[in-house]
Motif scaffolding. Structure first.
Motif, mmCIF file in Angstrom:
data_model
loop_
_atom_site.group_PDB
_atom_site.id
_atom_site.type_symbol
_atom_site.label_atom_id
_atom_site.label_comp_id
_atom_site.label_asym_id
_atom_site.label_seq_id
_atom_site.Cartn_x
_atom_site.Cartn_y
_atom_site.Cartn_z
ATOM 1 N N ILE A 49 0.824 -1.220 -0.256
ATOM 2 C CA ILE A 49 0.056 0.041 -0.053
ATOM 3 C C ILE A 49 0.702 1.146 -0.006
ATOM 4 N N GLU A 50 1.943 1.181 0.775
ATOM 5 C CA GLU A 50 2.893 2.548 1.035
ATOM 6 C C GLU A 50 3.516 2.625 -0.419
ATOM 7 N N PHE A 51 3.907 1.431 -1.021
ATOM 8 C CA PHE A 51 4.817 1.451 -2.315
ATOM 9 C C PHE A 51 3.952 2.087 -3.348
ATOM 10 N N LEU A 52 2.616 1.420 -3.569
ATOM 11 C CA LEU A 52 1.870 2.073 -4.731
ATOM 12 C C LEU A 52 1.148 3.543 -4.447
ATOM 13 N N ARG A 53 1.097 3.936 -3.034
ATOM 14 C CA ARG A 53 0.336 5.014 -2.855
ATOM 15 C C ARG A 53 1.525 6.288 -2.804
ATOM 16 N N TYR A 54 2.730 5.900 -2.356
ATOM 17 C CA TYR A 54 3.715 7.018 -2.472
ATOM 18 C C TYR A 54 5.013 6.901 -3.436
ATOM 19 N N GLY A 55 5.192 5.646 -3.890
ATOM 20 C CA GLY A 55 5.856 5.586 -4.762
ATOM 21 C C GLY A 55 7.342 6.274 -4.721
ATOM 22 N N PRO A 56 7.888 7.312 -5.508
ATOM 23 C CA PRO A 56 9.133 7.852 -5.526
ATOM 24 C C PRO A 56 9.485 8.291 -3.978
ATOM 25 N N ASP A 57 8.575 8.664 -3.185
ATOM 26 C CA ASP A 57 8.844 9.309 -1.754
ATOM 27 C C ASP A 57 9.166 7.804 -0.829
ATOM 28 N N PHE A 58 8.515 6.785 -1.133
ATOM 29 C CA PHE A 58 8.558 5.442 -0.481
ATOM 30 C C PHE A 58 9.958 5.274 -0.715
ATOM 31 N N MET A 59 10.399 5.092 -2.156
ATOM 32 C CA MET A 59 11.758 5.027 -2.290
ATOM 33 C C MET A 59 12.767 5.792 -1.535
ATOM 34 N N LYS A 60 12.447 7.028 -1.784
ATOM 35 C CA LYS A 60 13.570 7.962 -1.079
ATOM 36 C C LYS A 60 13.825 8.092 0.296
ATOM 37 N N ARG A 61 12.693 7.481 0.987
ATOM 38 C CA ARG A 61 12.783 7.539 2.313
ATOM 39 C C ARG A 61 13.538 6.331 2.818
ATOM 40 N N ARG A 62 13.432 5.141 2.155
ATOM 41 C CA ARG A 62 13.886 3.610 2.253
ATOM 42 C C ARG A 62 15.328 3.961 2.057
ATOM 43 N N ARG A 63 15.900 4.710 0.930
ATOM 44 C CA ARG A 63 17.067 4.928 0.600
ATOM 45 C C ARG A 63 17.866 5.717 1.465
ATOM 46 N N ALA A 64 17.294 6.659 2.177
ATOM 47 C CA ALA A 64 17.987 7.445 3.161
ATOM 48 C C ALA A 64 18.359 6.519 4.158
ATOM 49 N N ARG A 65 17.541 5.612 4.702
ATOM 50 C CA ARG A 65 17.502 4.718 5.866
ATOM 51 C C ARG A 65 18.480 3.655 5.585
ATOM 52 N N TYR A 66 18.279 2.833 4.198
ATOM 53 C CA TYR A 66 18.999 1.511 4.243
ATOM 54 C C TYR A 66 19.951 1.850 3.045
ATOM 55 N N GLY A 67 20.040 2.627 2.230
ATOM 56 C CA GLY A 67 21.004 2.755 1.150
ATOM 57 C C GLY A 67 20.184 2.490 -0.148
ATOM 58 N N SER A 68 21.067 2.235 -1.403
ATOM 59 C CA SER A 68 20.340 1.978 -2.580
ATOM 60 C C SER A 68 19.945 0.454 -2.923
ATOM 61 N N PHE A 69 20.092 -0.171 -1.834
ATOM 62 C CA PHE A 69 19.730 -1.633 -2.193
ATOM 63 C C PHE A 69 19.136 -2.227 -0.873
ATOM 64 N N PHE A 70 17.876 -2.469 -1.052
ATOM 65 C CA PHE A 70 17.129 -2.767 0.386
ATOM 66 C C PHE A 70 15.864 -3.819 0.026
ATOM 67 N N GLN A 71 15.796 -4.525 1.170
ATOM 68 C CA GLN A 71 14.594 -5.543 1.247
ATOM 69 C C GLN A 71 13.175 -4.886 1.311
ATOM 70 N N THR A 72 12.370 -5.233 1.023
ATOM 71 C CA THR A 72 10.745 -4.952 1.436
ATOM 72 C C THR A 72 9.950 -6.273 0.870
ATOM 73 N N HIS A 73 8.462 -6.167 1.013
ATOM 74 C CA HIS A 73 7.616 -7.034 0.791
ATOM 75 C C HIS A 73 6.588 -6.406 -0.302
ATOM 76 N N ILE A 74 6.344 -6.488 -1.422
ATOM 77 C CA ILE A 74 5.654 -5.828 -2.083
ATOM 78 C C ILE A 74 4.723 -6.750 -3.282
ATOM 79 N N LEU A 75 3.585 -6.526 -3.498
ATOM 80 C CA LEU A 75 2.746 -7.091 -4.718
ATOM 81 C C LEU A 75 2.738 -8.700 -4.278
ATOM 82 N N GLY A 76 2.713 -9.084 -2.913
ATOM 83 C CA GLY A 76 2.723 -10.486 -2.673
ATOM 84 C C GLY A 76 4.090 -11.426 -2.811
ATOM 85 N N SER A 77 5.237 -10.563 -2.594
ATOM 86 C CA SER A 77 6.427 -11.229 -2.646
ATOM 87 C C SER A 77 7.511 -10.551 -1.978
#
Length: 468
Positions: A49-77
């Protein structure tokens, strides 16, 4: 009263602890040595839900926290997201090393397991060859260009002194012109309208959580697929029962012999692939090209000069030929610059066929990798002043279209086979629109850039006859 307050406070605290434990449990469920940092979100839903709703902002927040290569769970996988340009290029160029297409289950269910984006290896090579034999440059030059010209000339007729929603018009254009090429130009408007209704349902379900319950987007997509498949089967059956020879893409698919002979299911899913792959990219890029040209008068003046020069050397009703198209240098630059700024495809999914080492991390077999290519379009080292509409950059640097990190149309063996046909459609639409009409925006509607490039309330323009 005090005891009720304590009870409510305790209940809230208990719920907070409960949800925190659920989130912690989901992280622990996927935890193993060597994984990149990140969080997995809720069970089943993950961080979709966060991924689809916030997209680029979701990515930027995760990159700021974890770097340019990080794990998540989206679209069932479980998924690793890569925002590193060099790593993205490596992933896209190394399908043979076990980094195969990894589109979510909803995409496979709705578009079909035999669509070209889903298969890999020899199956992909076979389907790609079949598709290029239908929409490659030589076919465009000898056959499709003339058909596109005829469709665009007809579609853009009689718009003067009207106020139109150009978003709606470009969506209609992309669908109708593609349908004319695939099924021929003798389909009734009612048939086209009914087919589009089913197709729109199919498109809605392509990226969704695979929960097949009435009311869900996924269920809607599955119903749309069933309707589209039924229509195509009836059409194929009726053509086989008729001696008439059809010179359209469906006819070519049905009559492919030897090297590219397809099953009926593959024929249906190739049709859906051709429609789906060009629908949103062509319509959105065309709308946004007009928007950028309207906002940048110098670019509009230059592209108009180019198209009027073409018309001056032709008779009034002469169609655009291959030499005319190849002379549209400014037009091509406008299309590329529009594609860069108004990003339609934000990234691509891959799946690991075995445990694989990427950037020092071990990605488990069966995990998805989301190659996020959107940000590279705004890299100031590749594109100085990256948020400025500047089509001339594509003319000043001839290598910009083919540099290592230009993923506007995919990359490697996954370079879009319909790339040139899509550019042709947009260029021919712009030719007839710009040589016939002027326009003014009315309403000043908002345009969103994520999750889709769209004007939620439409993009309305008042069209008038162009006066030299």
């Amino acid at each position: 009263m005090a005891s009720f307050g304590l009870l409510a406070c305790g209940l809230v605290s208990g719920l907070c602890v409960f949800f925190a434990l659920i989130l912690k449990w989901n992280d622990m469920r996927y935890r193993r040595k060597g994984l990149p940092p990140g969080t997995m979100g809720w069970p089943v839903f993950g961080e979709t839900i966060e991924f689809l709703r916030y997209g680029p902002d979701f990515m930027k927040r995760r990159r700021a926290r974890y770097g340019s290569f990080f794990q998540t769970h989206i679209l069932g996988s479980p998924t690793v997201i890569s925002m590193d340009p060099k790593l993205n290029r490596f992933i896209l160029m190394n399908e043979s090393k076990g980094l195969v297409p990894g589109y979510p289950q909803s995409t496979l269910d709705v578009l079909g397991a035999t669509n070209i984006a889903a298969v890999h290896g020899s199956a992909h090579k076979y389907l790609r060859g079949s598709l290029l034999s239908l929409v490659g440059s030589s076919v465009i030059k000898d056959d499709l260009l003339m058909k596109v010209d005829k469709s665009m000339r007809s579609f853009t007729a009689n718009w003067e002194e009207k106020t139109i929603d150009i978003q709606e018009k470009t969506e209609e254009m992309a669908f109708v012109v593609a349908l004319d090429q695939i099924l021929g130009q003798d389909q009734s408007n009612l048939v086209k309208k009914n087919f589009k209704r089913s197709f729109d349902k199919l498109v809605a379900g392509v990226l969704s959580l695979p929960i097949n319950i009435p009311g869900t987007i996924y269920h809607k997509g599955i119903q749309g697929r069933k309707e589209v498949m039924k229509f195509l089967k009836q059409l194929v059956d009726s053509r086989r029962a008729s001696p008439k020879v059809r010179s359209d893409i469906l006819g070519d698919l049905m009559n492919q012999d030897g090297k590219y002979r397809l099953t009926d299911l593959q024929i249906y899913e190739q049709v859906v692939t051709i429609l789906y792959s060009g629908y949103e990219t062509v319509s959105t890029t065309t709308m946004m090209a007009l928007k950028y040209l309207y906002d940048h008068p110098r670019a509009l003046l230059e592209i108009r000069k180019e198209h009027h020069a073409i018309r001056k050397r032709k008779n009034e009703y002469d169609p655009i030929d291959w030499d005319d198209y190849k002379s549209m240098r400014i037009t091509r630059a406008v299309i590329f610059e529009t594609s860069r700024l108004a990003t339609v495809v934000n990234g691509v999914l891959r799946k690991t066929m075995e445990d694989i080492d990427l950037d020092g991390f071990i990605i488990p077999k069966g995990w998805r990798i989301y190659v996020y290519t959107r940000e590279i379009n705004y890299d100031l080292f590749l594109y100085p002043d990256p948020f400025t509409f500047n089509p001339w950059r594509w003319l000043e640097d001839k290598k910009l279209e083919s540099h290592d990190y230009c993923f506007l149309f995919g990359g490697g063996t996954r370079l879009c086979p319909g790339k040139e046909l899509g550019i042709v459609k947009i260029a021919i639409f712009l030719h007839y629109f710009l040589t016939k009409y002027s326009w003014e925006e009315v309403g000043g509607e908002e345009i969103l850039k994520f999750p889709r490039v769209e004007a939620p309330k439409g993009l309305h323009i008042k069209v008038s006859k162009f006066l030299n």
